[in-house]
Design an enzyme around this catalytic site. Sequence first.
Site, PDB file in Angstrom:
ATOM      1  N   SER A 230       0.843  -1.192   0.000  1.00 15.78           N
ATOM      2  CA  SER A 230       0.000   0.000   0.000  1.00 15.78           C
ATOM      3  C   SER A 230       0.877   1.240   0.000  1.00 15.78           C
ATOM      4  O   SER A 230       2.100   1.152   0.042  1.00 15.78           O
ATOM      5  CB  SER A 230      -0.920   0.001   1.223  1.00 15.78           C
ATOM      6  OG  SER A 230      -0.144   0.278   2.378  1.00 15.78           O
ATOM      7  N   LYS A 231       0.214   2.380  -0.038  1.00 16.33           N
ATOM      8  CA  LYS A 231       0.909   3.666  -0.163  1.00 16.33           C
ATOM      9  C   LYS A 231       1.992   3.867   0.887  1.00 16.33           C
ATOM     10  O   LYS A 231       2.996   4.514   0.614  1.00 16.33           O
ATOM     11  CB  LYS A 231      -0.100   4.815  -0.067  1.00 16.33           C
ATOM     12  CG  LYS A 231      -0.639   5.213  -1.417  1.00 16.33           C
ATOM     13  CD  LYS A 231      -1.473   6.474  -1.297  1.00 16.33           C
ATOM     14  CE  LYS A 231      -2.312   6.656  -2.551  1.00 16.33           C
ATOM     15  NZ  LYS A 231      -3.595   7.267  -2.290  1.00 16.33           N
TER      16      LYS A 231
END
Length: 458
Positions: A230-231
């Site tokens: 994820s980010k």
Amino acid sequence: MNDTDKKVVVRIPPSPTGAMHLGTARTSLFNYLFAKQKGGKIILRFEDTDRERSKNEFADDITVGLEWLGITYDEVYKQSERTEIYTKYLEQLITDDHAYISKEKKKDVGSAPSTGSGQAGSPQGEGEVEIVRFRNKGESVTFKDEVRGNITFDTTDLGDFVIAKSMTEPLYHLAVVVDDMEMEVSHVIRGEDHISNTPRQILIQRALGAPQPIYAHIPLILAADKSKLSKRHGAVAVTAYKQEGFLPEAMVNFLALLGWNPGTEQEIFSLEELVKEFSFSKIQKGGAVFNVEKLRWFNKEYLRKLPIANIAYEAKQYLAKYNPSDEMVALIAPIILERIDIYSDIGKQVEEGEFDYYFNKPSLKKEALLWKDTSTDDTQIHLKMVVEKLSALDQWEKDEIKNALWPYAEEVGKGNVLWPLRYSMTGRDKSPDPFTVANILGKEETISRVQAAISLLS
Ligand code: GLU
């Protein structure tokens, strides 16, 4: 007709609720590889039934990303333009008593089991709504997964799940099943986070009398810590990598090996080779760990394959503040190539002044000119000899320069000569070898810099 005779049709079904994720790119690629290998058809389908979160700009970003990667498709659809089709099938399901309209308090709708796009709306105030629920008889569902083998689900616990927020607002499961049926999708290749969605979709297929596609659920992309990428692990948007200067060939090669491997030592694959080699049987079951260093490695491999003129072209943009001549850029390009993995590394190194000495005279520190415990006087003598020998050269190529200096350097000690020579040209502890640097600087500039060092030593 058995599975192998059936025309292959795959779908690339992104939800345009964000910039194109690496996972979407990887899934799209696997679909592309499989379809191309089988001479099949590829459908790009924007799953934008979630009207609040879906944005045209994200659909554009995905289109650009696919084009950049070289993933082509044959047809494009938008679910938001197909409402009437879903309504027709909702009516059919209700008529056949496979679904029913349920009057419910608005806030209950949000608790319906659903993932992916088209999640049931979150509660917004009170009031009654008429949603559509699937009449789930709790049948057992088994499907063959090309990656994981047979998977069986008891669907009792799913209850009468919601398939539409209203007759004109289908949710993800219904829209996917209707589209896969209408578009004659033969193979559903998608992330394994969708395994749990498959039983609901199969129940809807059965209720519609739709054929069951063949499934292949591919492992998730994980970060180094084995959590879902994820980010917070860094950039996950494909366009971010494009902007950083990664080459699409490198990205494709890297993504292909995230969860698939050829079963050999080969790592470098063109898109055409991947089309030839791809197979479900070589998709791994465990998560695929994303490693940006590996991506950089691939990129460097692909940079090396390029004509040096391409590197020079990019380098020239990054070196613009020096206003370099094409000749100069052509000379530096091979050195730059050795030092970078991606184009944007050039920018970072320019900022750090790494290439400054090619364009500006360095500022020198007297003590730094001396190799180990060599005296100032000796160093001066060596540099004077260097000037004499270089001045006598008519040819200014790396080999000539080296040949002119090498015997003397061997005689009095290489470090004693080559260190102060290199430092006088660069003012840096580290740089390419002095012959390479002198060649790039040119005869006049090289001699002028060595003379400046000699004066400094006086
Ligand atoms: N639209 C879904 C997603 O973006 C994909 C659905 C599917 O592959 O069935 O995750």
